[in-house]
Design an enzyme around this catalytic site. Structure first.
Site, PDB file in Angstrom:
ATOM      1  N   GLU A   1       1.050  -1.071  -0.188  1.00 14.88           N
ATOM      2  CA  GLU A   1       0.272   0.103  -0.205  1.00 14.88           C
ATOM      3  C   GLU A   1       1.132   0.870   0.240  1.00 14.88           C
ATOM      4  O   GLU A   1       0.435   2.338  -0.532  1.00 14.88           O
ATOM      5  CB  GLU A   1      -0.581  -0.140   0.750  1.00 14.88           C
ATOM      6  CG  GLU A   1      -1.998  -0.926   0.979  1.00 14.88           C
ATOM      7  CD  GLU A   1      -2.720  -1.480   2.252  1.00 14.88           C
ATOM      8  OE1 GLU A   1      -2.432  -1.247   3.791  1.00 14.88           O
ATOM      9  OE2 GLU A   1      -3.191  -2.838   2.168  1.00 14.88           O
TER      10      GLU A   1
ATOM     11  N   GLY B   1      -6.020  -8.687   1.787  1.00 17.24           N
ATOM     12  CA  GLY B   1      -6.970  -7.697   1.809  1.00 17.24           C
ATOM     13  C   GLY B   1      -8.290  -8.117   0.858  1.00 17.24           C
ATOM     14  O   GLY B   1      -9.255  -7.287   0.688  1.00 17.24           O
TER      15      GLY B   1
ATOM     16  N   SER C   1      -4.741 -12.078   3.456  1.00 20.83           N
ATOM     17  CA  SER C   1      -5.668 -12.184   3.626  1.00 20.83           C
ATOM     18  C   SER C   1      -5.503 -14.213   4.661  1.00 20.83           C
ATOM     19  O   SER C   1      -6.235 -15.240   5.009  1.00 20.83           O
ATOM     20  CB  SER C   1      -6.492 -12.951   2.986  1.00 20.83           C
ATOM     21  OG  SER C   1      -7.195 -11.944   2.525  1.00 20.83           O
TER      22      SER C   1
HETATM   23  C1  PEP Z   1      -1.429  -6.509   5.587  1.00 25.57           C
HETATM   24  O1  PEP Z   1      -1.878  -5.359   5.937  1.00 25.57           O
HETATM   25  O2  PEP Z   1      -0.186  -6.702   5.171  1.00 25.57           O
HETATM   26  C2  PEP Z   1      -2.202  -7.945   4.931  1.00 25.57           C
HETATM   27  C3  PEP Z   1      -1.441  -9.034   5.137  1.00 25.57           C
HETATM   28  O3  PEP Z   1      -3.964  -7.814   5.064  1.00 25.57           O
HETATM   29  P1  PEP Z   1      -4.919  -9.017   5.354  1.00 25.57           P
HETATM   30  O4  PEP Z   1      -4.076 -10.231   6.036  1.00 25.57           O
HETATM   31  O5  PEP Z   1      -5.895  -8.076   5.739  1.00 25.57           O
HETATM   32  O6  PEP Z   1      -4.890  -9.372   3.775  1.00 25.57           O
END
Ligand code: PEP
Length: 253
Positions: free
Chosen positions: A98, A174, A214
């Protein structure tokens, strides 16, 4: 033997009272994790670092989600390593997809930050991972290899062994679409091979490599059954105490 690690990435979530509530409520589960030889931590926003440090057990690792490589100066909106150190922060996540996407963070920029953190005895958690397009083209390995080679360039082996790597395929973050344990293991084993070619096999064997994307209480144990996966970097499922507890239980096995 590499110590297992669970790190929650809270991203831009939780006000200070919400962070305090989590910190006050996580004592027993942190104790349980520590008694099973597992490192656990969370990465709150900058404003929530102090409340979490104040109210959580001292064994909970508290990481920042970014840092600037300069000690001080005209860098509006940035936070420096001395500022983090002064409040008692020893870990920083870098290169999250991100931040690469929305803030233009490059592997070269991460390299400067990683060197600055290591010079200050702090632990960088360096994220890498490919987009869906790169995955579908079958180019995951060279893509991630480049991120590792650039991000960790010029480190001495004794520095490299202190870094934590997180492999997070962007298409699994995510989205609810996690990589299979076989896909995660294949890429992470490749990363370990790259680390061996850069720093020697004994050093590569010491570096912790996490999977992220996830991860949930219901699937974390699958990843932990793979030989090269040393833990997880977890976003959404790390936000609530019940779910965080489920992740720890899954990690303990
Ligand atoms: C993260 O933000 O590093 C991540 C893996 O998010 P999520 O577990 O929500 O996929």
């Amino acid at each position: 033997m590499r110590k297992k690690l669970l790190l929650g990435n809270w991203k831009m979530n939780k006000t200070r009272p919400e962070a305090k509530e989590f910190a006050k409520g996580c004592g027993e589960m942190v104790e349980y994790a520590v008694s099973h030889g597992i490192d656990v931590g969370v990465a709150p926003t900058f404003v929530c670092l102090c409340p979490v440090l104040k109210h959580a057990p001292k064994e909970l690792i508290v990481a920042a989600q970014n840092v600037n490589e300069h000690d001080h100066g005209a860098y509006t909106g940035e936070i420096s390593i001395p500022m983090l150190k002064e409040i008692g922060i020893g870990w920083v996540i870098l290169g999250h997809s991100e931040r690469r996407e929305y803030n233009g963070e490059t592997s070269e920029a991460c390299n400067l930050k990683i060197k600055a953190l290591l010079a200050n005895d702090m632990v960088p958690v360096y994220c890498c991972g490919e987009s869906l397009g790169t995955f579908e083209e079958g180019k995951t390995k060279p893509f991630v290899e480049e991120q590792i080679r650039v991000g960790l360039a010029d480190l001495k082996p004794e520095e490299a062994e202190k870094v934590v790597i997180a492999y997070e395929p962007i298409w699994a973050i995510g989205t609810g679409k996690s990589a299979t344990k076989e896909i995660a293991e294949e890429t992470i084993a490749h990363i370990r091979g790259v680390l061996a070619s850069m720093f020697g096999a004994p050093v590569a064997e010491k570096i912790r490599i996490l999977y992220g994307g996830s991860v949930k209480p219901g699937n974390i144990a699958e990843y932990m059954s793979m030989p090269d996966i040393d833990g997880a970097l977890v976003g959404g499922a790390s936000l609530e105490l019940d779910s965080y507890k489920g992740l720890i239980e899954g990690l303990v096995g």
